[in-house]
Design a protein around this motif. Structure first.
Motif, mmCIF file in Angstrom:
data_model
loop_
_atom_site.group_PDB
_atom_site.id
_atom_site.type_symbol
_atom_site.label_atom_id
_atom_site.label_comp_id
_atom_site.label_asym_id
_atom_site.label_seq_id
_atom_site.Cartn_x
_atom_site.Cartn_y
_atom_site.Cartn_z
ATOM 1 N N PRO A 153 3.157 0.455 11.574
ATOM 2 C CA PRO A 153 3.274 1.918 11.578
ATOM 3 C C PRO A 153 4.338 2.343 10.565
ATOM 4 O O PRO A 153 5.162 1.529 10.163
ATOM 5 C CB PRO A 153 3.760 2.233 13.001
ATOM 6 C CG PRO A 153 3.546 0.990 13.798
ATOM 7 C CD PRO A 153 3.599 -0.151 12.834
ATOM 8 N N SER A 154 4.335 3.609 10.151
ATOM 9 C CA SER A 154 5.430 4.069 9.292
ATOM 10 C C SER A 154 6.627 4.399 10.194
ATOM 11 O O SER A 154 6.487 4.526 11.415
ATOM 12 C CB SER A 154 5.005 5.287 8.483
ATOM 13 O OG SER A 154 4.789 6.350 9.363
ATOM 14 N N ASN B 128 0.822 -1.197 0.000
ATOM 15 C CA ASN B 128 0.000 0.000 0.000
ATOM 16 C C ASN B 128 0.868 1.264 0.000
ATOM 17 O O ASN B 128 1.783 1.343 0.797
ATOM 18 C CB ASN B 128 -0.887 -0.028 1.250
ATOM 19 C CG ASN B 128 -1.902 1.071 1.230
ATOM 20 O OD1 ASN B 128 -2.681 1.154 0.310
ATOM 21 N ND2 ASN B 128 -1.850 1.933 2.211
ATOM 22 N N SER C 234 -1.199 1.359 10.688
ATOM 23 C CA SER C 234 -1.360 0.620 9.438
ATOM 24 C C SER C 234 -0.913 1.390 8.211
ATOM 25 O O SER C 234 -1.384 1.137 7.116
ATOM 26 C CB SER C 234 -2.817 0.236 9.297
ATOM 27 O OG SER C 234 -3.578 1.408 9.292
ATOM 28 N N GLU C 235 -0.009 2.347 8.408
ATOM 29 C CA GLU C 235 0.410 3.136 7.248
ATOM 30 C C GLU C 235 1.169 2.283 6.250
ATOM 31 O O GLU C 235 1.245 2.579 5.076
ATOM 32 C CB GLU C 235 1.295 4.300 7.711
ATOM 33 C CG GLU C 235 0.462 5.433 8.273
ATOM 34 C CD GLU C 235 1.094 6.101 9.472
ATOM 35 O OE1 GLU C 235 2.084 5.565 10.014
ATOM 36 O OE2 GLU C 235 0.584 7.148 9.878
ATOM 37 N N ASN C 236 1.740 1.218 6.759
ATOM 38 C CA ASN C 236 2.666 0.460 5.938
ATOM 39 C C ASN C 236 2.239 -1.009 5.982
ATOM 40 O O ASN C 236 2.381 -1.657 7.000
ATOM 41 C CB ASN C 236 4.033 0.778 6.560
ATOM 42 C CG ASN C 236 5.081 -0.265 6.408
ATOM 43 O OD1 ASN C 236 4.954 -1.217 5.656
ATOM 44 N ND2 ASN C 236 6.156 -0.098 7.161
ATOM 45 N N GLN C 237 1.648 -1.461 4.878
ATOM 46 C CA GLN C 237 1.208 -2.871 4.865
ATOM 47 C C GLN C 237 2.171 -3.717 4.052
ATOM 48 O O GLN C 237 2.487 -3.385 2.918
ATOM 49 C CB GLN C 237 -0.195 -2.991 4.288
ATOM 50 C CG GLN C 237 -1.246 -2.664 5.313
ATOM 51 C CD GLN C 237 -2.269 -1.727 4.787
ATOM 52 O OE1 GLN C 237 -2.597 -1.764 3.621
ATOM 53 N NE2 GLN C 237 -2.758 -0.861 5.645
ATOM 54 N N THR D 158 6.344 7.169 12.846
ATOM 55 C CA THR D 158 5.206 7.157 13.780
ATOM 56 C C THR D 158 5.702 6.866 15.193
ATOM 57 O O THR D 158 6.541 5.992 15.408
ATOM 58 C CB THR D 158 4.183 6.074 13.363
ATOM 59 O OG1 THR D 158 3.700 6.409 12.091
ATOM 60 C CG2 THR D 158 3.022 5.968 14.338
ATOM 61 N N ARG E 145 -6.903 -5.783 3.622
ATOM 62 C CA ARG E 145 -6.705 -4.440 4.173
ATOM 63 C C ARG E 145 -8.007 -3.916 4.790
ATOM 64 O O ARG E 145 -8.025 -3.389 5.899
ATOM 65 C CB ARG E 145 -6.243 -3.545 3.026
ATOM 66 C CG ARG E 145 -5.999 -2.112 3.359
ATOM 67 C CD ARG E 145 -5.408 -1.466 2.098
ATOM 68 N NE ARG E 145 -5.891 -0.117 1.926
ATOM 69 C CZ ARG E 145 -5.372 0.915 2.568
ATOM 70 N NH1 ARG E 145 -4.368 0.743 3.401
ATOM 71 N NH2 ARG E 145 -5.848 2.116 2.382
ATOM 72 N N HIS F 154 -6.843 8.028 14.977
ATOM 73 C CA HIS F 154 -5.438 8.115 15.293
ATOM 74 C C HIS F 154 -4.832 6.704 15.355
ATOM 75 O O HIS F 154 -3.806 6.402 14.778
ATOM 76 C CB HIS F 154 -5.313 8.821 16.640
ATOM 77 C CG HIS F 154 -3.953 8.773 17.223
ATOM 78 N ND1 HIS F 154 -2.932 9.527 16.708
ATOM 79 C CD2 HIS F 154 -3.435 8.050 18.242
ATOM 80 C CE1 HIS F 154 -1.836 9.263 17.409
ATOM 81 N NE2 HIS F 154 -2.112 8.368 18.334
ATOM 82 N N SER G 249 -4.869 4.660 11.787
ATOM 83 C CA SER G 249 -3.930 5.157 10.789
ATOM 84 C C SER G 249 -2.507 4.977 11.307
ATOM 85 O O SER G 249 -1.624 4.541 10.578
ATOM 86 C CB SER G 249 -4.230 6.596 10.417
ATOM 87 O OG SER G 249 -4.188 7.372 11.578
ATOM 88 N N GLY G 250 -2.305 5.217 12.589
ATOM 89 C CA GLY G 250 -0.957 5.081 13.146
ATOM 90 C C GLY G 250 -0.406 3.671 13.012
ATOM 91 O O GLY G 250 0.781 3.470 12.795
#
Ligand SMILES: O=C(O)CCC(=O)C(=O)O
Ligand SMILES: [Fe+2]
Length: 321
Positions: free
Chosen positions: A270-271, A116, A170-173, A274, A144, A164, A167-168
């Motif tokens: 998280p990215s 993603n 799962s930014e990076n799947q 994060t 996802r 918060h 998104s925090g």
């Protein structure tokens, strides 16, 4: 690539480098099967071809077929298919990404790629088997959606703001497709050693072959595959954010001597930048933060340095030890 377990294992005995130190060997091969892992039905009444998590069963079957076909390719083709991105958002390894430096190896080949945003990463995914992108694109998109539902329920359960939180986490799947070929001596080695997952949550598609074990009450118990169900694993960062209310289960993978096993794990991570820390809503004078606040990048470097020694990791991350 010459190391790939699947390319040399046929008919060979277990090489010394795969024999684990005595304390880490699975030893006894039959462990009790877990009988109290909650099976959660997420509703969804009128669909005919879905299990209630919403991911169509035929898509699960097709994804598992292309994952098996990928691992059945010749090693040189797997090398070509996983080196399309100079930034290595797609790669392939045997045992672990630290093959060259690790003291012993694990009995698995792994394919990893980012998922993603799909438009950004799909161009780097394998093109063989020919249906890989066509099947795995929709598969990861459906899983996802499921991941976001699970994170939403989790945040509700914890009483923290869903936006918060989801998104925090799962930014990076990232998808990990493991293949464990039949092993000459399953009592001496493992497919994956004892660990807690390093991401937020992990949605795991097991094939029908057993191999996953969880460490519960100081003993190993087996997680039997349930057709068309996913296993949801909580990762360490979610344990930190929930301030220890949710626990990442320690697990490992045993091999077997008869059949190959293939699994696909979609990690919701998280990215890098994060901040991973106990949610403010869960902290007050009587509930102090149990974990330090770290960027995910820093968390990962400590996670890798502790190399699955969970006590050492707990000491580094805890505010109380
Ligand atoms: O093979 C399995 O069942 C699990 C592999 C694993 O531990 C993971 O993907 O994190
Ligand atoms: Fe895992």
């Amino acid at each position: 690539m010459e190391h790939l377990v699947s390319s040399w294992c046929n008919g060979r005995s277990l090489p010394e480098s795969y024999i684990l130190p005595p304390g880490k060997r699975p030893g006894k091969l039959t462990v009790p099967l877990a009988n109290n892992i909650p099976v959660i039905d997420l509703g969804g009444h009128d669909q005919t071809d879905v299990i209630n998590h919403g991911v169509p069963s035929n898509l699960m079957d097709e994804a598992m077929s292309v994952f098996k076909e990928f691992h059945a390719l010749f090693a040189k083709d797997k090398a070509i298919e996983t080196s399309k991105d100079p930034n290595k958002s797609c790669y392939f390894y045997t045992s672990s990404p630290n093959y060259a430096t690790e003291k012993f190896h694990f009995w698995r080949d792994g394919l990893v790629h980012h998922c993603n945003p799909l438009e950004k990463y799909i161009q780097f995914w394998p093109e063989r088997p020919p249906r890989y992108r066509e099947v795995v694109g929709p598969y990861t998109a459906e899983v996802r959606k499921l991941g976001f539902r699970i994170l939403e329920f989790t945040s509700q359960g914890l009483g923290i703001s869903p936006d918060h939180f989801s998104s925090g986490l799962s930014e990076n799947q990232t998808l990990l497709v493991n293949h464990y070929p039949p092993c000459p001596d399953p009592s001496l080695t493992l497919g994956v050693g004892k660990h807690r997952d390093p991401g937020g949550i992990n949605i795991l598609l097991q094939s029908d072959v057993y191999g996953l074990q969880v460490f519960k009450d100081e003993e190993w118990v087996g997680v039997e595959p349930i057709p068309y169900a996913f296993v949801i694993n909580i990762g360490y960062p979610l344990q930190i954010i929930s301030n220890g209310k949710l626990k990442g289960a320690e697990h490992r993978v045993v091999t077997n001597s008869n059949v190959a096993r293939t699994i696909a794990s979609l990690f919701f991570n998280p990215s890098s930048e994060t901040l991973v820390e106990p949610a403010k809503a869960l902290i007050d004078a009587s509930n102090p933060a149990l974990y330090k606040s770290l960027t995910y990048k820093d968390f990962l470097s400590k996670y890798i340095a502790a190399s699955s020694d969970s006590k050492a990791l707990e000491e580094v991350l805890s505010t109380t030890l």
